[in-house]
Design a protein around this motif. Structure first.
Motif, PDB file in Angstrom:
ATOM      1  N   LEU A  90       1.052  -1.159  -0.332  1.00 56.96           N
ATOM      2  CA  LEU A  90      -0.205  -0.067   0.067  1.00 56.96           C
ATOM      3  C   LEU A  90       1.058   1.405   0.043  1.00 56.96           C
ATOM      4  O   LEU A  90       0.064   2.297  -0.682  1.00 56.96           O
ATOM      5  N   ALA A  91       1.675   1.158   0.979  1.00 53.35           N
ATOM      6  CA  ALA A  91       2.735   2.283   0.997  1.00 53.35           C
ATOM      7  C   ALA A  91       3.603   2.833  -0.918  1.00 53.35           C
ATOM      8  O   ALA A  91       3.807   3.809  -0.586  1.00 53.35           O
ATOM      9  N   MET A  92       3.193   1.520  -0.872  1.00 49.46           N
ATOM     10  CA  MET A  92       4.827   1.717  -2.664  1.00 49.46           C
ATOM     11  C   MET A  92       2.804   2.227  -3.268  1.00 49.46           C
ATOM     12  O   MET A  92       4.297   3.041  -4.397  1.00 49.46           O
ATOM     13  N   HIS A  99       3.689   8.644 -13.777  1.00 53.34           N
ATOM     14  CA  HIS A  99       3.632   8.091 -14.988  1.00 53.34           C
ATOM     15  C   HIS A  99       3.054   7.133 -14.629  1.00 53.34           C
ATOM     16  O   HIS A  99       1.414   5.954 -15.033  1.00 53.34           O
ATOM     17  N   ASP A 100       2.964   6.240 -13.812  1.00 49.12           N
ATOM     18  CA  ASP A 100       2.596   5.177 -12.922  1.00 49.12           C
ATOM     19  C   ASP A 100       1.433   5.035 -12.343  1.00 49.12           C
ATOM     20  O   ASP A 100       0.774   3.862 -12.818  1.00 49.12           O
ATOM     21  N   SER A 101       1.143   5.989 -11.999  1.00 46.40           N
ATOM     22  CA  SER A 101      -0.038   5.887 -10.915  1.00 46.40           C
ATOM     23  C   SER A 101      -0.979   6.338 -11.907  1.00 46.40           C
ATOM     24  O   SER A 101      -2.133   5.900 -12.118  1.00 46.40           O
ATOM     25  N   LEU A 102      -1.038   7.018 -13.297  1.00 45.95           N
ATOM     26  CA  LEU A 102      -2.244   7.076 -13.932  1.00 45.95           C
ATOM     27  C   LEU A 102      -2.019   5.554 -14.958  1.00 45.95           C
ATOM     28  O   LEU A 102      -2.960   5.412 -15.464  1.00 45.95           O
ATOM     29  N   TYR A 127      -3.092  12.811  -9.001  1.00 49.29           N
ATOM     30  CA  TYR A 127      -3.138  13.147 -10.202  1.00 49.29           C
ATOM     31  C   TYR A 127      -4.186  12.911 -11.032  1.00 49.29           C
ATOM     32  O   TYR A 127      -4.799  12.492 -11.929  1.00 49.29           O
ATOM     33  N   GLY A 128      -5.320  13.514 -10.270  1.00 51.63           N
ATOM     34  CA  GLY A 128      -6.334  13.231 -10.100  1.00 51.63           C
ATOM     35  C   GLY A 128      -7.208  14.081 -12.008  1.00 51.63           C
ATOM     36  O   GLY A 128      -7.473  13.759 -12.479  1.00 51.63           O
ATOM     37  N   ASP A 129      -6.281  15.139 -12.211  1.00 53.16           N
ATOM     38  CA  ASP A 129      -6.388  16.066 -13.418  1.00 53.16           C
ATOM     39  C   ASP A 129      -5.669  15.180 -14.245  1.00 53.16           C
ATOM     40  O   ASP A 129      -6.804  15.752 -15.591  1.00 53.16           O
ATOM     41  N   ALA A 130      -5.016  14.692 -14.232  1.00 46.29           N
ATOM     42  CA  ALA A 130      -4.302  14.455 -15.597  1.00 46.29           C
ATOM     43  C   ALA A 130      -4.931  13.023 -16.215  1.00 46.29           C
ATOM     44  O   ALA A 130      -5.028  12.241 -16.868  1.00 46.29           O
ATOM     45  N   ALA A 131      -5.573  12.257 -14.276  1.00 44.62           N
ATOM     46  CA  ALA A 131      -6.385  11.183 -14.872  1.00 44.62           C
ATOM     47  C   ALA A 131      -6.991  11.264 -15.685  1.00 44.62           C
ATOM     48  O   ALA A 131      -8.193  10.188 -16.784  1.00 44.62           O
TER      49      ALA A 131
END
Length: 191
Positions: A90-92, A99-102, A127-131
């Motif tokens: 979870l921490a990771m 990039h990885d999150s999106l 990164y909600g705006d980018a998503a």
């Protein structure tokens, strides 16, 4: 016969009779003592046998309890280790770069979103705006809520028929359900 002879004979007969009664009494007393000794030996043997059986039951019961307690402790420690694995996972996930999150968000939206669902991001999803600009959002005609929820990363999908928890904690909980035994085997072997 004279009086003295009669008295002497009566006394002699009485002494013989007394000796016989005393001898019979001694014989009877010896028999009673022997029987009592045999009975007490039998009772002692029975008591020793019963004591051994009770002691064995107590010892076996305590040994079983100790084995059970040690298994409980071992299981608790194994769970603690697996909890640690998922805590670190979870921490990771929470520390993923943009990039990885999106990329993860896009994959999750492709798998779980239905046309017209509303995405409600976690407060800590950076990164909600980018998503909002991901191609899957337009493809599935998804909307993005301005609301933010106190989730552990990820998002919630609000749909017409149901809501789906796609938070990182929910994803990891589902993964744990499915893979916990495999992870335990990998970490601890076939104990």
């Amino acid at each position: 016969m004279s009086k003295e002879e009669i008295v002497s004979r009566v006394l002699s007969d009485a002494e013989r009779e007394a000796e016989k009664v005393i001898a019979d009494a001694r014989t009877r007393a010896d028999e009673i003592i022997r029987a009592a000794e045999e009975g007490s030996r039998a009772e002692i043997a029975e008591a020793e046998k019963e004591t051994y059986v009770r002691a064995k039951l107590i010892t076996d019961g305590r040994a079983a309890t100790a084995r059970l307690d040690s298994r409980k402790i071992l299981l608790a420690e194994k769970r603690r280790v697996i909890d640690g694995v998922y805590f670190r996972a979870l921490a990771m996930l929470l520390c993923l770069n943009e990039h990885d999150s999106l990329k993860l968000a896009e994959k999750l939206l492709k798998e779980h979103a239905e046309e017209g669902d509303e995405i409600v991001f976690a407060e800590n999803f950076a990164y909600g705006d980018a998503a909002k600009k991901l191609p899957v959002v337009a493809e599935k005609k998804l909307t993005v809520s301005g609301e933010r929820l106190p989730l552990s990363g990820g998002f919630i999908l609000r749909g017409r028929t149901c809501d789906k928890d796609i938070s990182y904690a929910a994803i990891l909980a589902a993964d744990r359900e499915e893979h916990q035994a495999d992870i335990a085997r990998a970490i601890f072997g076939n104990e």
